[in-house]
Enzyme design. Structure first.
Site, mmCIF file in Angstrom:
data_model
loop_
_atom_site.group_PDB
_atom_site.id
_atom_site.type_symbol
_atom_site.label_atom_id
_atom_site.label_comp_id
_atom_site.label_asym_id
_atom_site.label_seq_id
_atom_site.Cartn_x
_atom_site.Cartn_y
_atom_site.Cartn_z
ATOM 1 N N PRO A 1 9.706 -4.794 8.872
ATOM 2 C CA PRO A 1 10.417 -5.314 7.703
ATOM 3 C C PRO A 1 9.540 -5.224 6.459
ATOM 4 O O PRO A 1 8.312 -5.362 6.544
ATOM 5 C CB PRO A 1 10.709 -6.768 8.087
ATOM 6 C CG PRO A 1 9.722 -7.104 9.146
ATOM 7 C CD PRO A 1 9.498 -5.831 9.899
ATOM 8 N N LYS B 1 10.896 -2.199 -5.006
ATOM 9 C CA LYS B 1 10.753 -3.492 -4.328
ATOM 10 C C LYS B 1 11.394 -4.646 -5.096
ATOM 11 O O LYS B 1 11.568 -5.733 -4.539
ATOM 12 C CB LYS B 1 9.278 -3.814 -4.109
ATOM 13 C CG LYS B 1 8.471 -2.700 -3.455
ATOM 14 C CD LYS B 1 8.832 -2.488 -2.019
ATOM 15 C CE LYS B 1 7.874 -1.486 -1.366
ATOM 16 N NZ LYS B 1 8.155 -1.252 0.038
ATOM 17 N N ASN C 1 -4.712 -1.958 10.059
ATOM 18 C CA ASN C 1 -5.446 -1.246 9.024
ATOM 19 C C ASN C 1 -6.752 -1.977 8.756
ATOM 20 O O ASN C 1 -7.080 -2.928 9.461
ATOM 21 C CB ASN C 1 -4.597 -1.112 7.750
ATOM 22 C CG ASN C 1 -4.168 -2.467 7.223
ATOM 23 O OD1 ASN C 1 -4.961 -3.402 7.177
ATOM 24 N ND2 ASN C 1 -2.910 -2.586 6.830
ATOM 25 N N ILE D 1 8.373 -7.001 3.484
ATOM 26 C CA ILE D 1 8.346 -8.404 3.048
ATOM 27 C C ILE D 1 8.535 -8.510 1.543
ATOM 28 O O ILE D 1 9.299 -9.357 1.047
ATOM 29 C CB ILE D 1 7.036 -9.072 3.497
ATOM 30 C CG1 ILE D 1 6.935 -9.050 5.024
ATOM 31 C CG2 ILE D 1 6.951 -10.509 2.977
ATOM 32 C CD1 ILE D 1 5.617 -9.555 5.577
ATOM 33 N N LEU D 2 7.862 -7.657 0.779
ATOM 34 C CA LEU D 2 7.986 -7.713 -0.675
ATOM 35 C C LEU D 2 9.413 -7.418 -1.122
ATOM 36 O O LEU D 2 9.987 -8.140 -1.956
ATOM 37 C CB LEU D 2 7.006 -6.722 -1.321
ATOM 38 C CG LEU D 2 6.993 -6.670 -2.842
ATOM 39 C CD1 LEU D 2 6.610 -8.020 -3.432
ATOM 40 C CD2 LEU D 2 6.044 -5.576 -3.328
ATOM 41 N N ASP E 1 3.060 -0.648 8.331
ATOM 42 C CA ASP E 1 4.392 -0.113 8.043
ATOM 43 C C ASP E 1 5.237 0.071 9.299
ATOM 44 O O ASP E 1 6.465 -0.011 9.244
ATOM 45 C CB ASP E 1 4.275 1.235 7.326
ATOM 46 C CG ASP E 1 3.729 1.083 5.913
ATOM 47 O OD1 ASP E 1 4.085 0.100 5.249
ATOM 48 O OD2 ASP E 1 2.931 1.934 5.494
ATOM 49 N N PHE F 1 1.072 -6.020 -4.058
ATOM 50 C CA PHE F 1 -0.148 -5.207 -4.114
ATOM 51 C C PHE F 1 0.150 -3.829 -3.543
ATOM 52 O O PHE F 1 0.952 -3.697 -2.601
ATOM 53 C CB PHE F 1 -1.270 -5.865 -3.316
ATOM 54 C CG PHE F 1 -2.157 -6.762 -4.148
ATOM 55 C CD1 PHE F 1 -3.492 -6.459 -4.338
ATOM 56 C CD2 PHE F 1 -1.634 -7.898 -4.747
ATOM 57 C CE1 PHE F 1 -4.299 -7.278 -5.105
ATOM 58 C CE2 PHE F 1 -2.437 -8.726 -5.519
ATOM 59 C CZ PHE F 1 -3.780 -8.417 -5.693
ATOM 60 N N LYS G 1 -1.400 -2.867 30.327
ATOM 61 C CA LYS G 1 -2.212 -1.848 29.662
ATOM 62 C C LYS G 1 -1.741 -0.451 30.044
ATOM 63 O O LYS G 1 -1.551 -0.140 31.221
ATOM 64 C CB LYS G 1 -3.685 -2.023 30.030
ATOM 65 C CG LYS G 1 -4.592 -0.988 29.369
ATOM 66 C CD LYS G 1 -6.040 -1.182 29.782
ATOM 67 C CE LYS G 1 -6.911 -0.088 29.181
ATOM 68 N NZ LYS G 1 -8.324 -0.235 29.606
#
Length: 426
Positions: free
Chosen positions: A327, A364, A231, A329-330, A299, A346, A309
């Site tokens: 996974p 979470k 991202n 994490i939070l 995600d 966040f 390639k």
């Protein structure tokens, strides 16, 4: 107290980036005086720099008024830090050999303050033995040299020698200024510039003895050896939070995805690439008093990254990609046996910001969610920008903050963290 920088701009094509560097420093509350070499004036003008610095721009060693007052000596010592950006191969050679044939090099020879050189030049000039010899001499003399970036040159060649992005230079300048003794700040007066905003900054000892764990930046999930899922996260907000926590006296572990930002002073940095690597590094860093999960973790990842390639087959059909969830994490920390006392996540959202953050808070197992709006076209949104507008969502409700520079958001958040920890039993 205002922190002050003397910025020397030498004559390379990258000199135009000095204007954005000045803007970035002023946003941080750092006053800037600018010095132009004669060749630098071919790329930027004293007028444009004067408007941005709100101060006189200097370019002449033999300015009569200034020299009657030994102006070059005063200029060289009325700042906490002297920065040469861009530093061409020519000015680096003069610095290394003590040549003082114009205002800029005379200032550098006369200064008793720390010096940061930010080189920018053609890749072949950078790798030339003479340049590398000069750099070694400067480092031995105590000059801090910031490594240039890799990339495409103005001349069309590709390699090492690009001036780092102004935001990265500003962050390095701020890191170096953070070590300046307070008595030195009080003793100097530049005569103009902005006062560094202190409201919202945590006391320097408010997190003493605490361990703060921060994640920052994106993750890169490989598709094949040359492609990945990611991202637009720049890592700026997470790095600013890590810096603010360290300045508040905490022991800080920063787990960083792939970003090109200097490590904040006093911070232990662990570089990772994928979400699974980030989770492993976070768990290895526990226990922690506070975990602030700023990273924008991808995600999904491909179920099986290709070893070679992936080539187009001419049919026009897209390559088949099987995606699996990464996974969380939070959420993992929210139910972890060594869950931090304060867990902050966040949420980067593009619509119904507060509602999504409230749902994330419950799902979470976090204490706070810092929600921000990242909608907007690439390059104009929070991701990659210098400012942020956030809402702090907790079980007590929603606290909305005005738009602030990311470092100010970090300072204010760390102040809130310190207050929360002091109010809760250990």
């Amino acid at each position: 107290m205002t922190q002050r920088v003397l910025l020397i701009i030498s004559g390379g094509i990258a000199a135009y980036k000095s204007l954005e560097l000045v803007r970035g420093l002023r946003r941080r509350g750092i006053a800037v005086r600018a010095v132009l070499t004669e060749s630098a004036k071919q790329f930027v003008t004293p007028l444009s720099l004067g408007v941005l610095t709100e101060d006189q721009v200097f370019d002449d060693l033999f300015d009569l008024k200034a020299e009657r007052e030994i102006g070059h000596i005063q200029l060289s010592r009325q700042a906490e830090l002297v920065v040469v950006a861009p530093a061409t191969a020519n000015i680096l050679a003069k610095m290394a050999n003590g040549i003082a044939d114009d205002l800029a090099t005379t200032l550098l020879l006369a200064t008793d303050k720390p010096v940061l050189a930010v080189p920018a030049m053609n890749v072949r000039m950078w790798h030339h033995k003479a340049t590398q010899r000069n750099l070694a001499m400067l480092r031995a003399d105590g000059v801090q040299v910031m490594e240039p970036d890799d990339g495409e040159m103005a001349c069309g060649e590709y390699g090492k020698g690009r001036l780092p992005e102004p935001e990265a230079i500003a962050a390095e300048i701020e890191r170096m200024l953070s070590s300046v003794p307070a008595e030195q700040l009080a003793a100097l007066s530049l005569g103009s510039g902005q006062e560094r905003p202190s409201a919202g900054a945590a006391r320097k000892d408010s997190l003493s003895g605490r361990h703060v764990l921060v994640t920052a930046g994106p993750t890169h999930e490989p598709i094949d050896p040359v492609r990945y899922i990611a991202n637009r996260s720049s890592g700026k907000q997470g790095f600013a939070i890590a810096a603010a926590a360290a300045q508040a006296g905490a022991r800080v572990t920063l787990v960083a995805g792939p970003v090109h930002l200097p490590t904040p002073a006093g911070v232990t940095r662990i570089d990772v690439e994928t979400a699974r690597e980030m989770l492993a590094a976070v768990e290895a860093a526990l226990p922690a008093d506070v975990a602030i999960m700023v990273a924008a973790v991808a995600d999904w990842r491909t179920a099986d990254a290709a070893e070679q390639k992936i080539k187009k087959d001419g049919s026009g059909a897209p390559a088949p990609l099987m995606l699996v969830e990464n996974p969380d994490i939070l959420a993992t920390l929210g139910r972890h046996a060594h869950r931090p006392t304060l867990l902050v996540g966040f949420a980067a959202e593009t619509q119904t910001i507060a509602a999504h953050a409230q749902a994330k808070l419950a799902k979470k197992g976090a204490d706070w969610i810092v929600a921000n709006d990242v909608s907007g076209p690439p390059g104009s949104s929070v991701m990659g920008g210098d400012d942020n507008t956030v809402q702090i969502v907790s079980s007590r409700g929603i606290e909305s903050w005005p738009s602030l520079p990311k470092q100010a958001v970090a300072d204010k958040l760390i102040e809130k963290v310190a207050h929360a920890l002091s109010a809760s039993p250990d």
